[in-house]
Scaffold this motif. Structure first.
Motif, PDB file in Angstrom:
ATOM      1  N   GLY A  15      -8.751  21.172  -9.488  1.00 31.64           N
ATOM      2  CA  GLY A  15      -8.530  21.414  -8.067  1.00 31.64           C
ATOM      3  C   GLY A  15      -8.013  20.233  -7.286  1.00 31.64           C
ATOM      4  N   ALA A  16      -7.510  19.212  -7.943  1.00 33.72           N
ATOM      5  CA  ALA A  16      -6.976  18.053  -7.235  1.00 33.72           C
ATOM      6  C   ALA A  16      -5.722  18.434  -6.464  1.00 33.72           C
ATOM      7  CB  ALA A  16      -6.670  16.932  -8.218  1.00 33.72           C
ATOM      8  N   LEU A  17      -5.643  17.987  -5.223  1.00 34.17           N
ATOM      9  CA  LEU A  17      -4.465  18.251  -4.412  1.00 34.17           C
ATOM     10  C   LEU A  17      -3.301  17.372  -4.850  1.00 34.17           C
ATOM     11  CD1 LEU A  17      -6.225  18.383  -0.929  1.00 34.17           C
ATOM     12  CD2 LEU A  17      -5.602  20.297  -2.397  1.00 34.17           C
ATOM     13  N   THR A  18      -3.588  16.090  -5.095  1.00 35.72           N
ATOM     14  CA  THR A  18      -2.583  15.176  -5.603  1.00 35.72           C
ATOM     15  C   THR A  18      -3.204  14.293  -6.677  1.00 35.72           C
ATOM     16  OG1 THR A  18      -3.079  13.520  -3.924  1.00 35.72           O
ATOM     17  CG2 THR A  18      -1.298  15.048  -3.436  1.00 35.72           C
ATOM     18  N   VAL A  19      -2.387  13.850  -7.607  1.00 36.60           N
ATOM     19  CA  VAL A  19      -2.787  12.921  -8.658  1.00 36.60           C
ATOM     20  C   VAL A  19      -1.765  11.799  -8.675  1.00 36.60           C
ATOM     21  CG1 VAL A  19      -3.244  12.638 -11.113  1.00 36.60           C
ATOM     22  CG2 VAL A  19      -3.855  14.776  -9.994  1.00 36.60           C
ATOM     23  N   ALA A  20      -2.238  10.551  -8.599  1.00 38.99           N
ATOM     24  CA  ALA A  20      -1.320   9.412  -8.540  1.00 38.99           C
ATOM     25  C   ALA A  20      -1.924   8.221  -9.266  1.00 38.99           C
ATOM     26  CB  ALA A  20      -1.027   9.048  -7.087  1.00 38.99           C
ATOM     27  N   TRP A  21      -1.044   7.342  -9.709  1.00 40.10           N
ATOM     28  CA  TRP A  21      -1.475   6.101 -10.371  1.00 40.10           C
ATOM     29  C   TRP A  21      -1.604   5.001  -9.342  1.00 40.10           C
ATOM     30  CZ3 TRP A  21      -3.262   4.862 -15.057  1.00 40.10           C
ATOM     31  CH2 TRP A  21      -3.168   5.834 -16.057  1.00 40.10           C
ATOM     32  N   ALA A  22      -2.636   4.179  -9.483  1.00 40.84           N
ATOM     33  CA  ALA A  22      -2.834   3.014  -8.612  1.00 40.84           C
ATOM     34  C   ALA A  22      -2.713   1.751  -9.468  1.00 40.84           C
ATOM     35  CB  ALA A  22      -4.203   3.063  -7.975  1.00 40.84           C
ATOM     36  N   GLY A  23      -1.990   0.762  -8.955  1.00 37.47           N
ATOM     37  CA  GLY A  23      -1.925  -0.527  -9.613  1.00 37.47           C
ATOM     38  C   GLY A  23      -0.813  -0.669 -10.628  1.00 37.47           C
ATOM     39  N   LYS A  24      -0.249   0.398 -11.099  1.00 33.81           N
ATOM     40  CA  LYS A  24       0.855   0.322 -12.044  1.00 33.81           C
ATOM     41  C   LYS A  24       1.472   1.703 -12.180  1.00 33.81           C
ATOM     42  CE  LYS A  24      -1.518   1.479 -16.292  1.00 33.81           C
ATOM     43  NZ  LYS A  24      -0.872   2.084 -17.396  1.00 33.81           N
ATOM     44  N   GLU A  25       2.593   1.737 -12.803  1.00 36.41           N
ATOM     45  CA  GLU A  25       3.235   3.029 -13.072  1.00 36.41           C
ATOM     46  C   GLU A  25       2.595   3.647 -14.306  1.00 36.41           C
ATOM     47  OE1 GLU A  25       5.469   4.573 -11.131  1.00 36.41           O
ATOM     48  OE2 GLU A  25       5.158   2.890  -9.792  1.00 36.41           O
ATOM     49  N   ARG A  26       2.903   4.875 -14.561  1.00 39.53           N
ATOM     50  CA  ARG A  26       2.362   5.598 -15.707  1.00 39.53           C
ATOM     51  C   ARG A  26       2.655   4.864 -16.996  1.00 39.53           C
ATOM     52  NH1 ARG A  26       4.157  11.704 -15.523  1.00 39.53           N
ATOM     53  NH2 ARG A  26       3.081  11.570 -17.492  1.00 39.53           N
ATOM     54  N   SER A  27       1.707   4.963 -17.912  1.00 37.81           N
ATOM     55  CA  SER A  27       1.929   4.357 -19.219  1.00 37.81           C
ATOM     56  C   SER A  27       2.271   5.413 -20.251  1.00 37.81           C
ATOM     57  CB  SER A  27       0.677   3.606 -19.670  1.00 37.81           C
ATOM     58  OG  SER A  27      -0.433   4.463 -19.676  1.00 37.81           O
TER      59      SER A  27
END
Length: 177
Positions: free
Chosen positions: A165-177
């Motif tokens: 149920g997450a509205l948004t999912v984002a990476w903090a501190g770096k881009e996706r690995s």
């Protein structure tokens, strides 16, 4: 959490449910960012009791001993005065100052230890760069999964958070690995 995956939820109930589900799936390095305290959040995240009380205790006892010893030294050893036949070392008269020194030393040491344990002050943090994270102090609830969590596998975890149920999912501190 310096780097990791952040997920935004609309209600505290959805946040607690998602945390319980993530912990049942093996995630252990979780954190939550909420606009107000939520009952049961610490238990859901698996937080332990703070070691602050045990770290402050020696400083409180040292302040107590120091306050008592200064009074004894001044009144009974260094400059004793015989006032009305009273003893120079009158322990009951030393109690108020001794207590106040304990409180003062415990408060000051507790403040400094809290700052050290919390790694404060920290003027900038990578989660502040995530779009929409400013709403964590207004009306949104965020879960953070530390990048060092062994259960974190980027595409699978992102899908799991969206399914929860997450509205948004984002990476903090770096881009996706």
């Amino acid at each position: 959490m310096r780097r990791g995956l952040l997920a935004e939820f609309e209600t505290p109930e959805a946040l607690l449910q998602a945390i319980a589900e993530l912990r049942s799936r093996g995630y252990r390095r979780l954190d939550a960012f909420t606009p107000y305290p939520i009952h049961g959040l610490e238990q859901a995240l698996g937080f332990r009791r703070s070691p602050l009380t045990w770290l402050v205790l020696p400083f409180a006892l040292a302040g107590t001993a120091g306050g008592y010893l200064v009074q004894w030294y001044c009144n009974a050893f260094d400059y004793p005065l015989n006032v009305g036949g009273r003893p120079a070392h009158a322990a009951p008269a030393f109690i108020p100052i001794t207590f106040e020194m304990m409180v003062l030393s415990a408060a000051l040491s507790g403040f400094v230890i809290l700052l050290v344990l919390s790694r404060l002050p920290e003027l900038s943090h990578p989660v502040f760069d995530v779009p929409g994270f400013e709403r964590a102090s207004i009306d949104r609830f965020w879960i953070g999964i530390d990048a060092r969590d062994p259960a974190l596998i980027s595409p699978i975890t992102e899908r799991d958070l969206t399914d929860l149920g997450a509205l948004t999912v984002a990476w903090a501190g770096k881009e996706r690995s």
